[in-house]
Design a protein around this motif. Sequence first.
Motif, short mmCIF file in Angstrom:
data_model
loop_
_atom_site.label_atom_id
_atom_site.label_comp_id
_atom_site.label_asym_id
_atom_site.label_seq_id
_atom_site.Cartn_x
_atom_site.Cartn_y
_atom_site.Cartn_z
N CYS A 11 0.83 -1.20 0.00
CA CYS A 11 0.00 0.00 0.00
C CYS A 11 0.87 1.26 0.00
O CYS A 11 0.56 2.24 -0.68
CB CYS A 11 -0.93 0.01 1.21
SG CYS A 11 -2.28 -1.19 1.11
N ALA A 26 -3.25 -0.27 -8.47
CA ALA A 26 -4.26 -0.43 -7.42
C ALA A 26 -5.17 -1.61 -7.73
O ALA A 26 -5.54 -2.38 -6.83
CB ALA A 26 -5.08 0.86 -7.28
N LEU A 29 -3.29 -4.68 -6.92
CA LEU A 29 -3.19 -4.86 -5.48
C LEU A 29 -4.47 -5.47 -4.92
O LEU A 29 -4.43 -6.39 -4.09
CB LEU A 29 -2.92 -3.51 -4.81
CG LEU A 29 -2.89 -3.52 -3.28
CD1 LEU A 29 -1.72 -4.35 -2.77
CD2 LEU A 29 -2.79 -2.09 -2.73
N LEU A 47 -4.98 0.44 2.95
CA LEU A 47 -4.79 1.62 2.11
C LEU A 47 -4.91 2.91 2.91
O LEU A 47 -4.11 3.84 2.76
CB LEU A 47 -5.81 1.60 0.97
CG LEU A 47 -5.46 0.70 -0.23
CD1 LEU A 47 -6.67 0.53 -1.13
CD2 LEU A 47 -4.29 1.28 -1.01
N ALA A 87 -8.75 -0.37 -6.25
CA ALA A 87 -8.36 -1.55 -5.49
C ALA A 87 -9.56 -2.42 -5.16
O ALA A 87 -9.51 -3.66 -5.27
CB ALA A 87 -7.63 -1.14 -4.21
#
Length: 370
Positions: A11, A26, A29, A47, A87
């Motif tokens: 993050c 993102a 992730l 995050l 994300a």
Amino acid sequence: MSEDNWLAANCQDLLSVPASARRQAAVNLGARAADEGLTLRELVAGLLDAITVHWSATPVASTDTAVAVHSRAETLLDTARVLLTDAVDGYARRNRAELDRHDNERAAFVNDLLTGRADPGGLAERAHRYGIRLSATHTVLIARAAGLTPGITHRIDAALASRFGEGNTLTTLRDGDVVCISAGGLRGIAAELAHLLLTELGAGNWQIAVGRTQPGVQGLATSLDEARHTLDYAVRLGFTTPVLNAADLLVFPVLLRDRDAITDLVTTVLGPLTTARGGAEPYLETLTVLFDNQGNHTATARQMHLSVRAITYRLDRIRDLTGYHPGEPTQRFTLQAAVLGARLLGWPAQVGEQASSGPTRPAHPRDGRG
């Protein structure tokens, strides 16, 4: 590296990725977080923690004005919003893809299990994954309704597994129907499935058929066929009972096993009704409702919105035309079997030509027809 450290490090790295590649990073992730088994809450918290750390580590020069600090904060919040959205989107996509893969595997397994076409060794290995013992007894239930979706099936599957335990039920969507394989002897499974369908679809919009409990892989296919045929009989016979048991309808496959014989029975016993004014349908309906009400004339009249006298008149006309009367114990079974056969065959509409070619009036039972 632990899950917490991995997530925190990634993050924080995300905020240093060039702006042009940050959104895809993102998404990646979020997808990896799903692969790692992290919850959505853990992803969002990671995050937000990274953004907090980033803001705290940003130096504030003595020459910075309040406007400049506010501008940097606004920029960071915009970045945080975009990164969180991407994300979460990556996380949801990966979970959805995994769910689709799981559904496809489950549907393929159930199909192979019920058709018996797969390699026995491979089938046994896959069955173990779902907690199914191929040598045990199982019952197959089929729920049929308009509007059944994968989402509804998922909720039903989860609720049944929670109620009866993992490995005791396996539910999937197959050919538009919800198919549930349950361990043999599992009590209350049909009632629970009915309750779940009532919750999802409301009353009167679905029907369940329960096959008989059978042993082994071949027994699964047999139980499935029984359940499916039971639903087909329900449509042809106009049965609206929410839950039907194949064991209660064994007479119908017996009747259809020799189609020529049941056709001959129908046209011989009921054929003369086609010569009545208005055709055979009103008399066939009267007999159907009468048998459904266990021979009760009053209940039959109420259901058909007729007087008891009208029902009696129709039954007398049936006796005059066919020689059979449902009030005679020795004739009731033959007449009811013929009525059931007519409903199964769609008579007289589908067998009209055979009916017209049959005898116009059979010999009376008192003359030896019985």
